[in-house]
Design an enzyme around this catalytic site. Structure first.
Site, PDB file in Angstrom:
ATOM      1  N   LYS A 200       0.843  -1.201   0.000  1.00  0.00           N
ATOM      2  CA  LYS A 200       0.000   0.000   0.000  1.00  0.00           C
ATOM      3  C   LYS A 200       0.884   1.260   0.000  1.00  0.00           C
ATOM      4  O   LYS A 200       0.674   2.181  -0.767  1.00  0.00           O
ATOM      5  CB  LYS A 200      -0.920  -0.022   1.222  1.00  0.00           C
ATOM      6  CG  LYS A 200      -1.855   1.157   1.266  1.00  0.00           C
ATOM      7  CD  LYS A 200      -2.767   1.094   2.460  1.00  0.00           C
ATOM      8  CE  LYS A 200      -3.448   2.437   2.641  1.00  0.00           C
ATOM      9  NZ  LYS A 200      -4.209   2.523   3.874  1.00  0.00           N
ATOM     10  N   GLU A 206      11.096  -4.581   3.423  1.00  0.00           N
ATOM     11  CA  GLU A 206      11.109  -6.021   3.143  1.00  0.00           C
ATOM     12  C   GLU A 206      10.615  -6.283   1.713  1.00  0.00           C
ATOM     13  O   GLU A 206      11.227  -7.016   0.938  1.00  0.00           O
ATOM     14  CB  GLU A 206      10.187  -6.773   4.124  1.00  0.00           C
ATOM     15  CG  GLU A 206      10.621  -6.743   5.578  1.00  0.00           C
ATOM     16  CD  GLU A 206      10.101  -5.512   6.335  1.00  0.00           C
ATOM     17  OE1 GLU A 206       9.909  -4.442   5.698  1.00  0.00           O
ATOM     18  OE2 GLU A 206       9.911  -5.615   7.559  1.00  0.00           O
ATOM     19  N   GLY A 260      -4.400  -1.645   5.256  1.00  0.00           N
ATOM     20  CA  GLY A 260      -3.628  -2.801   4.773  1.00  0.00           C
ATOM     21  C   GLY A 260      -4.236  -4.133   5.196  1.00  0.00           C
ATOM     22  O   GLY A 260      -4.424  -5.040   4.389  1.00  0.00           O
ATOM     23  N   ARG A 261      -4.572  -4.261   6.488  1.00  0.00           N
ATOM     24  CA  ARG A 261      -5.081  -5.559   6.969  1.00  0.00           C
ATOM     25  C   ARG A 261      -6.535  -5.807   6.578  1.00  0.00           C
ATOM     26  O   ARG A 261      -7.102  -6.845   6.876  1.00  0.00           O
ATOM     27  CB  ARG A 261      -4.890  -5.672   8.482  1.00  0.00           C
ATOM     28  CG  ARG A 261      -5.458  -4.525   9.280  1.00  0.00           C
ATOM     29  CD  ARG A 261      -4.982  -4.537  10.741  1.00  0.00           C
ATOM     30  NE  ARG A 261      -5.375  -3.341  11.453  1.00  0.00           N
ATOM     31  CZ  ARG A 261      -4.685  -2.211  11.477  1.00  0.00           C
ATOM     32  NH1 ARG A 261      -3.553  -2.132  10.822  1.00  0.00           N
ATOM     33  NH2 ARG A 261      -5.116  -1.159  12.161  1.00  0.00           N
ATOM     34  N   GLU A 346      -3.189  -5.923  15.471  1.00  0.00           N
ATOM     35  CA  GLU A 346      -2.750  -4.643  14.901  1.00  0.00           C
ATOM     36  C   GLU A 346      -3.906  -3.633  14.968  1.00  0.00           C
ATOM     37  O   GLU A 346      -3.685  -2.434  15.063  1.00  0.00           O
ATOM     38  CB  GLU A 346      -2.266  -4.824  13.448  1.00  0.00           C
ATOM     39  CG  GLU A 346      -1.419  -3.657  12.968  1.00  0.00           C
ATOM     40  CD  GLU A 346      -0.685  -3.935  11.660  1.00  0.00           C
ATOM     41  OE1 GLU A 346       0.536  -4.142  11.684  1.00  0.00           O
ATOM     42  OE2 GLU A 346      -1.347  -3.945  10.605  1.00  0.00           O
ATOM     43  N   HIS A 377      -1.947 -31.906  19.484  1.00  0.00           N
ATOM     44  CA  HIS A 377      -0.736 -32.675  19.765  1.00  0.00           C
ATOM     45  C   HIS A 377       0.430 -31.763  20.113  1.00  0.00           C
ATOM     46  O   HIS A 377       1.581 -32.174  20.055  1.00  0.00           O
ATOM     47  CB  HIS A 377      -0.397 -33.555  18.555  1.00  0.00           C
ATOM     48  CG  HIS A 377      -1.459 -34.585  18.303  1.00  0.00           C
ATOM     49  ND1 HIS A 377      -1.543 -35.752  19.032  1.00  0.00           N
ATOM     50  CD2 HIS A 377      -2.518 -34.588  17.461  1.00  0.00           C
ATOM     51  CE1 HIS A 377      -2.597 -36.446  18.616  1.00  0.00           C
ATOM     52  NE2 HIS A 377      -3.214 -35.758  17.665  1.00  0.00           N
ATOM     53  N   LYS A 490       9.296   0.816  13.006  1.00  0.00           N
ATOM     54  CA  LYS A 490       9.909   1.045  11.690  1.00  0.00           C
ATOM     55  C   LYS A 490      10.955   2.158  11.781  1.00  0.00           C
ATOM     56  O   LYS A 490      12.015   2.088  11.176  1.00  0.00           O
ATOM     57  CB  LYS A 490       8.838   1.449  10.668  1.00  0.00           C
ATOM     58  CG  LYS A 490       7.972   0.296  10.192  1.00  0.00           C
ATOM     59  CD  LYS A 490       7.017   0.783   9.119  1.00  0.00           C
ATOM     60  CE  LYS A 490       5.966  -0.263   8.794  1.00  0.00           C
ATOM     61  NZ  LYS A 490       4.893   0.244   7.966  1.00  0.00           N
TER      62      LYS A 490
HETATM   63  O1  F6P Z   1       2.959  -3.922   9.817  1.00  0.00           O
HETATM   64  C1  F6P Z   1       2.617  -2.607   9.493  1.00  0.00           C
HETATM   65  C2  F6P Z   1       2.048  -2.539   8.156  1.00  0.00           C
HETATM   66  O2  F6P Z   1       1.946  -1.201   7.870  1.00  0.00           O
HETATM   67  C3  F6P Z   1       0.708  -3.263   8.020  1.00  0.00           C
HETATM   68  O3  F6P Z   1      -0.347  -2.511   8.504  1.00  0.00           O
HETATM   69  C4  F6P Z   1       0.672  -3.513   6.572  1.00  0.00           C
HETATM   70  O4  F6P Z   1      -0.286  -4.467   6.237  1.00  0.00           O
HETATM   71  C5  F6P Z   1       2.093  -3.956   6.312  1.00  0.00           C
HETATM   72  O5  F6P Z   1       2.870  -3.134   7.168  1.00  0.00           O
HETATM   73  C6  F6P Z   1       2.559  -3.818   4.896  1.00  0.00           C
HETATM   74  O6  F6P Z   1       2.512  -2.490   4.482  1.00  0.00           O
HETATM   75  P1  F6P Z   1       2.532  -2.111   2.948  1.00  0.00           P
HETATM   76  O7  F6P Z   1       1.364  -2.747   2.298  1.00  0.00           O
HETATM   77  O8  F6P Z   1       2.495  -0.623   2.910  1.00  0.00           O
HETATM   78  O9  F6P Z   1       3.830  -2.635   2.373  1.00  0.00           O
END
Ligand code: F6P
Length: 526
Positions: A200, A206, A260-261, A346, A377, A490
């Site tokens: 987003k 990452e 995002g979530r 979150e 288990h 972050k």
């Molecule tokens: O973990 C924080 C967060 O901002 C989440 O809310 C989000 O889903 C994830 O990182 C990934 O963010 P993006 O879609 O901006 O890469």
């Protein structure tokens, strides 16, 4: 704050009074307890009879929800008011799956046109009109994304695996440790690989690091033009996608007001759409929309997300249970606990309320879980005989796709919730070893029973969890749609990455623990 009102006091009083009641006594006194304490919406049945809840307690919980302004908040959510009050914007994930309020029509039109572009791409993909270099059909599709840009689509692809196009492989890459990616790329052909970069913000390190590695790997065999025909971007930031080299025709927009979530329903769900096809994805959206309608239009008394939230809240706030354990009894729902962890924790892992005060009550419990049979288990022992208490949510599918052992699977789920309820009977005890074999029972659980695991039902289920989160946030007075804690992590990460990259960087300003660990890393690296 909500805990100073008479509704909260009444619930505290009811909790005190019912504290000594054993769960099985409630069943002894109420032959029709299941029908009184279960509820259905569409293909999802929620049985909460195995909780220490009476009709009085339920009424008091509903009073609390009303006192917290739940009905007004629900209206605000669906009419696009700024329910994300710390970031001054609405939460519009529900619009991706259908319009409920006409005032949102202009937004819905923009959303629909992005959905239509996704649909067209998926159609071309399945007809092999959208192909890789030199006209090769795509064989491997990689979704590069993390958190909300991975967990929802991954859950759907796994849960609906019988519908997934078997002529292709769908991969998810999220971790920055390149081991997974390097192993994966070693097996793939760049000419028939389609890459979706879902972020987003399009700033997540990452995701961008993994995306760059893939781009380098592809550009070793493909021309610039070929490469840009195989890179899809999904983001709220078109400029960042362009800067990365994603052609405009393969850029898909996610609205900033879709969290995002909560973004599975938006173009972020594209990999799932490619995997299961437009029709099944459309059913998923319909199921979620059906749940939206139920949540908006039903009375609180018969409202599944509301009742499910109130049962959770009762256990957390009035019975001091701080763990929510989710146990899906279905292999294909193995990703559900990860998905729920992000969605619940979150969203509601907050302590400052809308009025800026720090909540004096517990908010989001710790959420964990695993596929039910495996959990049996592994860690279920602790739930039966451990000292801490947990609220367990079982999830089973009445009609699965595993006819061979389906009865065993369902029986396992029912047996566990019965064991938590009843424990061992004193008459089963063998003299001398009674204590250590004894399970007290009297541990609360609920069961969600799905009629089937179709796209429609899955849509209903996921939207149900989303709305449960919203209801609890309203009662706790917190904002379910921001994540400032994650943002702090972050920021510090950026600072420490700089320090680790530069051997000479000063660490004098850091706390002693972090300083000690950095010195240990530096010395191990020498
Ligand atoms: O973990 C924080 C967060 O901002 C989440 O809310 C989000 O889903 C994830 O990182 C990934 O963010 P993006 O879609 O901006 O890469």
């Amino acid at each position: 704050m909500i805990d100073s009102g008479p509704e909260w006091q009444r619930l505290s009083e009811l909790a005190r009074r019912s504290g000594k009641t054993a769960l099985h006594e409630l069943f002894d006194g109420q032959p029709a307890r299941f029908s009184e304490f279960s509820l259905r919406s569409g293909n999802v049945l929620f049985d909460y009879s195995k909780n220490l809840i009476t009709a009085d307690i339920r009424t008091a919980l509903l009073d609390l929800a009303r006192a917290a302004g739940l009905e007004q908040a629900r209206e605000a959510l669906f009419s696009g008011a700024n329910v994300n009050f710390t970031e001054a914007r609405p939460a519009l994930h529900h619009v991706c799956r259908g319009l409920l309020k006409t005032e949102l029509e202009p937004v819905a039109t923009a959303f629909d046109s992005e959905q239509a572009r996704c649909e067209k791409l998926v159609k071309d993909f399945h007809a092999n009109r959208f192909t890789g270099a030199s006209g090769r059909p795509f064989r491997d599709i990689i979704n590069v994304g993390i958190g909300g840009s991975e967990l929802g689509p991954h859950l759907v692809v796994d849960a609906l695996s019988p519908l997934v196009d078997k002529s292709r492989q769908f991969h998810f890459v999220s971790d920055i440790d390149h081991t997974h990616l390097t192993q994966l790329l070693a097996q793939l052909n760049p000419e028939s690989t389609l890459v979706i970069i879902a972020s987003k913000s399009f700033r997540t390190r990452e995701t961008l690091s993994n995306a760059r590695q893939i781009r380098d790997w592809m550009s070793a065999s493909l021309s610039g033009e070929e490469l840009s025909g195989q890179l899809i971007g999904i983001s709220a930031d078109p400029r960042a996608m362009t800067n990365f080299g994603i052609s405009e025709s393969l850029q898909f927009r996610i609205d900033p007001a879709v969290g995002g979530r909560f973004s599975l329903w938006s173009p972020v769900g594209l990999i799932a759409r490619l995997a299961i096809g437009n029709d099944a994805f459309g059913e998923l959206l319909k199921g979620a929309h059906d749940q939206d309608r139920h949540f908006l239009e039903s009375d609180l008394e018969t409202n599944l997300p509301v009742i499910m939230a109130l049962v959770t809240l009762w256990n957390v706030n009035f019975r001091d249970i701080n763990s929510l354990v989710t146990l899906p009894y279905h292999q294909r729902l193995g990703k559900l606990p990860d998905y729920l962890q992000q969605l619940e924790m979150e969203s509601n892992g907050k302590s400052y309320t809308r009025t800026g005060e720090k909540a004096a009550y517990t908010t989001c419990p710790s959420v964990f879980g695993h596929i039910g049979l495996n959990a049996q288990h592994a860690f279920l022992q602790q739930l039966h005989q451990g000292t801490g208490e947990a609220y367990v949510e079982f999830l089973a599918v009445a009609k699965g796709n595993r006819p061979l052992e389906e009865d065993f699977l369902l029986a396992s789920c029912l047996a566990q919730s019965r064991a938590l309820l009843l424990g061992t009977h004193p008459k089963d005890a063998v003299e001398g070893d009674y204590d250590f074999k004894h399970c007290e029972g009297n541990r609360p659980s609920s069961t969600l029973l799905l009629d089937d695991l179709s796209p429609f039902t899955l849509g209903q289920l996921i939207a149900l969890y989303e709305h449960r989160v919203f209801v609890m946030s309203v009662i706790w007075g917190i904002n379910a749609f921001d994540q400032w804690g994650v943002e702090l992590g972050k920021k510090l990460n950026q600072q420490l990455t700089g320090i680790l990259e530069d051997e000479q960087a000063s660490i004098a300003e850091l706390d002693d623990s972090t300083r000690g660990l950095i010195l240990a890393i530096r010395s191990a690296r020498q």
